[in-house]
Motif scaffolding. Structure first.
Motif, PDB file in Angstrom:
ATOM      1  N   ASP A 165      13.793  52.755 -26.962  1.00  0.00           N
ATOM      2  CA  ASP A 165      12.408  53.103 -26.613  1.00  0.00           C
ATOM      3  C   ASP A 165      11.983  52.622 -25.232  1.00  0.00           C
ATOM      4  OD1 ASP A 165      12.203  54.257 -29.113  1.00  0.00           O
ATOM      5  OD2 ASP A 165      11.139  52.560 -30.022  1.00  0.00           O
ATOM      6  N   LYS A 166      12.557  51.482 -24.772  1.00  0.00           N
ATOM      7  CA  LYS A 166      12.039  50.843 -23.565  1.00  0.00           C
ATOM      8  C   LYS A 166      13.029  50.746 -22.409  1.00  0.00           C
ATOM      9  CE  LYS A 166       8.768  48.035 -26.199  1.00  0.00           C
ATOM     10  NZ  LYS A 166       8.271  46.664 -26.478  1.00  0.00           N
ATOM     11  N   TRP A 167      14.314  50.717 -22.712  1.00  0.00           N
ATOM     12  CA  TRP A 167      15.281  50.508 -21.641  1.00  0.00           C
ATOM     13  C   TRP A 167      16.064  51.777 -21.312  1.00  0.00           C
ATOM     14  CZ3 TRP A 167      17.943  45.130 -22.893  1.00  0.00           C
ATOM     15  CH2 TRP A 167      16.999  44.104 -22.711  1.00  0.00           C
ATOM     16  N   TRP A 168      16.805  52.269 -22.272  1.00  0.00           N
ATOM     17  CA  TRP A 168      17.675  53.416 -22.035  1.00  0.00           C
ATOM     18  C   TRP A 168      16.978  54.702 -22.482  1.00  0.00           C
ATOM     19  CZ3 TRP A 168      21.973  52.955 -19.153  1.00  0.00           C
ATOM     20  CH2 TRP A 168      22.484  51.657 -18.974  1.00  0.00           C
ATOM     21  N   THR A 169      15.856  55.003 -21.843  1.00  0.00           N
ATOM     22  CA  THR A 169      15.004  56.120 -22.276  1.00  0.00           C
ATOM     23  C   THR A 169      15.518  57.485 -21.831  1.00  0.00           C
ATOM     24  OG1 THR A 169      13.628  55.832 -20.295  1.00  0.00           O
ATOM     25  CG2 THR A 169      12.964  54.647 -22.290  1.00  0.00           C
ATOM     26  N   LYS A 170      16.426  57.524 -20.862  1.00  0.00           N
ATOM     27  CA  LYS A 170      16.901  58.806 -20.337  1.00  0.00           C
ATOM     28  C   LYS A 170      18.147  59.317 -21.047  1.00  0.00           C
ATOM     29  CE  LYS A 170      14.920  58.072 -15.749  1.00  0.00           C
ATOM     30  NZ  LYS A 170      15.177  57.989 -14.286  1.00  0.00           N
ATOM     31  N   GLY A 171      18.628  58.574 -22.006  1.00  0.00           N
ATOM     32  CA  GLY A 171      19.792  59.010 -22.767  1.00  0.00           C
ATOM     33  C   GLY A 171      19.740  58.448 -24.172  1.00  0.00           C
ATOM     34  N   LYS A 172      20.542  58.996 -25.056  1.00  0.00           N
ATOM     35  CA  LYS A 172      20.569  58.521 -26.439  1.00  0.00           C
ATOM     36  C   LYS A 172      21.540  57.357 -26.569  1.00  0.00           C
ATOM     37  CE  LYS A 172      21.662  59.896 -31.181  1.00  0.00           C
ATOM     38  NZ  LYS A 172      20.562  59.095 -31.730  1.00  0.00           N
ATOM     39  N   VAL A 173      21.064  56.251 -27.112  1.00  0.00           N
ATOM     40  CA  VAL A 173      21.932  55.103 -27.373  1.00  0.00           C
ATOM     41  C   VAL A 173      22.872  55.462 -28.524  1.00  0.00           C
ATOM     42  CG1 VAL A 173      22.015  52.715 -28.187  1.00  0.00           C
ATOM     43  CG2 VAL A 173      20.274  53.406 -26.520  1.00  0.00           C
ATOM     44  N   VAL A 174      24.169  55.404 -28.267  1.00  0.00           N
ATOM     45  CA  VAL A 174      25.164  55.804 -29.261  1.00  0.00           C
ATOM     46  C   VAL A 174      25.904  54.596 -29.843  1.00  0.00           C
ATOM     47  CG1 VAL A 174      25.479  58.101 -28.297  1.00  0.00           C
ATOM     48  CG2 VAL A 174      26.899  56.205 -27.452  1.00  0.00           C
ATOM     49  N   THR A 175      25.407  53.408 -29.597  1.00  0.00           N
ATOM     50  CA  THR A 175      26.035  52.192 -30.113  1.00  0.00           C
ATOM     51  C   THR A 175      26.125  52.215 -31.631  1.00  0.00           C
ATOM     52  OG1 THR A 175      25.150  50.936 -28.237  1.00  0.00           O
ATOM     53  CG2 THR A 175      25.856  49.670 -30.177  1.00  0.00           C
ATOM     54  N   GLU A 176      27.320  51.971 -32.152  1.00  0.00           N
ATOM     55  CA  GLU A 176      27.504  51.876 -33.599  1.00  0.00           C
ATOM     56  C   GLU A 176      27.058  50.501 -34.079  1.00  0.00           C
ATOM     57  OE1 GLU A 176      31.659  52.503 -34.152  1.00  0.00           O
ATOM     58  OE2 GLU A 176      31.546  54.674 -33.889  1.00  0.00           O
ATOM     59  N   ILE A 177      26.453  50.448 -35.245  1.00  0.00           N
ATOM     60  CA  ILE A 177      26.088  49.175 -35.878  1.00  0.00           C
ATOM     61  C   ILE A 177      26.772  49.159 -37.231  1.00  0.00           C
ATOM     62  CG2 ILE A 177      24.206  47.731 -36.713  1.00  0.00           C
ATOM     63  CD1 ILE A 177      22.379  49.101 -34.678  1.00  0.00           C
ATOM     64  N   LEU A 178      27.791  48.310 -37.360  1.00  0.00           N
ATOM     65  CA  LEU A 178      28.676  48.340 -38.519  1.00  0.00           C
ATOM     66  C   LEU A 178      28.971  46.929 -39.023  1.00  0.00           C
ATOM     67  CD1 LEU A 178      31.294  50.822 -37.002  1.00  0.00           C
ATOM     68  CD2 LEU A 178      29.582  51.390 -38.744  1.00  0.00           C
ATOM     69  N   PRO A 179      29.286  46.793 -40.315  1.00  0.00           N
ATOM     70  CA  PRO A 179      29.714  45.479 -40.802  1.00  0.00           C
ATOM     71  C   PRO A 179      31.039  45.078 -40.164  1.00  0.00           C
ATOM     72  CG  PRO A 179      30.042  47.158 -42.490  1.00  0.00           C
ATOM     73  CD  PRO A 179      29.255  47.807 -41.393  1.00  0.00           C
ATOM     74  N   ALA A 180      31.161  43.815 -39.837  1.00  0.00           N
ATOM     75  CA  ALA A 180      32.397  43.326 -39.219  1.00  0.00           C
ATOM     76  C   ALA A 180      33.527  43.351 -40.241  1.00  0.00           C
ATOM     77  CB  ALA A 180      32.197  41.917 -38.686  1.00  0.00           C
ATOM     78  N   GLY A 181      34.574  44.059 -39.907  1.00  0.00           N
ATOM     79  CA  GLY A 181      35.754  44.082 -40.750  1.00  0.00           C
ATOM     80  C   GLY A 181      36.772  43.077 -40.265  1.00  0.00           C
ATOM     81  N   GLU A 182      38.026  43.402 -40.453  1.00  0.00           N
ATOM     82  CA  GLU A 182      39.098  42.474 -40.071  1.00  0.00           C
ATOM     83  C   GLU A 182      39.244  42.407 -38.560  1.00  0.00           C
ATOM     84  OE1 GLU A 182      43.388  41.207 -41.940  1.00  0.00           O
ATOM     85  OE2 GLU A 182      42.780  43.317 -42.040  1.00  0.00           O
ATOM     86  N   TRP A 183      39.314  41.200 -38.075  1.00  0.00           N
ATOM     87  CA  TRP A 183      39.453  40.938 -36.642  1.00  0.00           C
ATOM     88  C   TRP A 183      40.888  40.585 -36.310  1.00  0.00           C
ATOM     89  CZ3 TRP A 183      36.871  40.993 -32.044  1.00  0.00           C
ATOM     90  CH2 TRP A 183      37.391  40.227 -31.009  1.00  0.00           C
ATOM     91  N   TRP A 184      41.390  41.152 -35.216  1.00  0.00           N
ATOM     92  CA  TRP A 184      42.728  40.825 -34.730  1.00  0.00           C
ATOM     93  C   TRP A 184      42.612  40.307 -33.302  1.00  0.00           C
ATOM     94  CZ3 TRP A 184      46.324  40.960 -38.389  1.00  0.00           C
ATOM     95  CH2 TRP A 184      46.110  41.779 -39.493  1.00  0.00           C
ATOM     96  N   ASP A 185      43.060  39.094 -33.079  1.00  0.00           N
ATOM     97  CA  ASP A 185      43.015  38.530 -31.741  1.00  0.00           C
ATOM     98  C   ASP A 185      43.966  39.297 -30.832  1.00  0.00           C
ATOM     99  OD1 ASP A 185      41.436  36.364 -30.751  1.00  0.00           O
ATOM    100  OD2 ASP A 185      43.275  35.327 -30.228  1.00  0.00           O
ATOM    101  N   ALA A 186      43.539  39.571 -29.598  1.00  0.00           N
ATOM    102  CA  ALA A 186      44.404  40.242 -28.627  1.00  0.00           C
ATOM    103  C   ALA A 186      45.493  39.294 -28.139  1.00  0.00           C
ATOM    104  CB  ALA A 186      43.574  40.753 -27.453  1.00  0.00           C
ATOM    105  N   GLU A 187      46.509  39.867 -27.540  1.00  0.00           N
ATOM    106  CA  GLU A 187      47.622  39.092 -27.012  1.00  0.00           C
ATOM    107  C   GLU A 187      47.122  38.037 -26.021  1.00  0.00           C
ATOM    108  OE1 GLU A 187      49.118  43.216 -28.112  1.00  0.00           O
ATOM    109  OE2 GLU A 187      47.318  42.331 -27.256  1.00  0.00           O
ATOM    110  N   ASP A 188      47.866  36.959 -25.912  1.00  0.00           N
ATOM    111  CA  ASP A 188      47.427  35.810 -25.114  1.00  0.00           C
ATOM    112  C   ASP A 188      47.076  36.172 -23.674  1.00  0.00           C
ATOM    113  OD1 ASP A 188      47.702  34.151 -27.268  1.00  0.00           O
ATOM    114  OD2 ASP A 188      49.579  33.214 -26.595  1.00  0.00           O
ATOM    115  N   TYR A 189      47.822  37.102 -23.070  1.00  0.00           N
ATOM    116  CA  TYR A 189      47.590  37.370 -21.649  1.00  0.00           C
ATOM    117  C   TYR A 189      46.259  38.068 -21.405  1.00  0.00           C
ATOM    118  CZ  TYR A 189      48.750  42.405 -21.786  1.00  0.00           C
ATOM    119  OH  TYR A 189      48.761  43.760 -22.025  1.00  0.00           O
ATOM    120  N   HIS A 190      45.603  38.572 -22.459  1.00  0.00           N
ATOM    121  CA  HIS A 190      44.284  39.187 -22.300  1.00  0.00           C
ATOM    122  C   HIS A 190      43.156  38.150 -22.278  1.00  0.00           C
ATOM    123  CE1 HIS A 190      45.574  43.317 -22.613  1.00  0.00           C
ATOM    124  NE2 HIS A 190      46.207  43.084 -23.747  1.00  0.00           N
ATOM    125  N   GLN A 191      43.400  36.981 -22.852  1.00  0.00           N
ATOM    126  CA  GLN A 191      42.347  35.975 -22.947  1.00  0.00           C
ATOM    127  C   GLN A 191      42.028  35.405 -21.561  1.00  0.00           C
ATOM    128  OE1 GLN A 191      41.053  35.965 -25.889  1.00  0.00           O
ATOM    129  NE2 GLN A 191      42.747  37.011 -26.929  1.00  0.00           N
TER     130      GLN A 191
END
Length: 206
Positions: A155-181
């Motif tokens: 309503d106030k920030w991204w008024t020129k486009g539709k916010v398409v952000t998904e809002i979902l329950p957190a499922g299983e998390w997988w840590d990325a490979e060490d070199y990404h951290q």
């Protein structure tokens, strides 16, 4: 669900690795202070997302931040598999924070300032479902805050486009490979998505 391949620029700048994952935040949770909470977000290339959160909220309630994969349907995905778009995972950041110093709402407001939530399965030149915008909530209170903040943002920030952000329950998390951290701390000249910068928006209510 249809998936698109990562962009040519993405493949050129972001090397693959078969390095195994060595850290699981679920099994290391006892190392975090009592009362700490999780915030899990996807906003495109996770290198820049992690870098911005760490540098903005260091010594302000951020305890830890790890990049990884969430939202997919396969076990122990590799970076190569996620970048193929076939696993359904998003590149994401999981933040451990102290809610007495840093609120979940503040983290979400920063999220909506530092990336473009109106581009479906894309941030800048990076295209594919792994680059989608998403909030993965960990309890009912987080879901409520996420939906409220998202509505205000639309309503106030991204008024020129539709916010398409998904809002979902957190499922299983997988840590990325060490070199990404902490990738951009280790590689200060590394690839940064041009969509990752702070926009100047007026304060939200509440």
């Amino acid at each position: 669900m249809a998936f698109t391949m990562p962009s040519l620029m993405s493949r050129l700048f972001r090397p693959f690795s078969s390095q195994p994952m060595r850290f699981n935040p679920e099994t290391a949770a006892q190392n975090y202070p009592e009362g700490s909470q999780k915030c899990t977000l996807a906003a495109g290339c996770f290198w820049g997302v992690e870098h911005m959160y760490r540098h903005t909220f260091a010594n302000k309630g951020l305890i830890d931040a790890r990049v990884g994969y969430i939202g997919g349907d396969s076990k122990n995905p590799s970076y190569r598999a996620v970048c193929s778009g076939r696993t359904g995972h998003a590149e994401a950041l999981q933040i451990i924070f102290d809610p007495s110093q840093l609120s979940y709402k503040t983290l979400l407001e920063f999220f909506y300032k530092m990336h473009d939530p109106t581009t479906s399965n894309r941030q800048g030149p990076d295209t594919g479902s792994q680059y989608r915008s998403a909030i993965f909530y960990h309890d009912e209170e987080q879901e409520k805050i996420a939906r409220d903040v998202t509505k205000q943002v639309q309503d106030k920030w991204w008024t020129k486009g539709k916010v398409v952000t998904e809002i979902l329950p957190a499922g299983e998390w997988w840590d990325a490979e060490d070199y990404h951290q902490r990738y951009l701390d280790v590689n200060p000249g590394g690839y940064e998505c041009p969509s990752h910068f702070l926009r100047k928006f007026p304060p939200l209510e509440g």
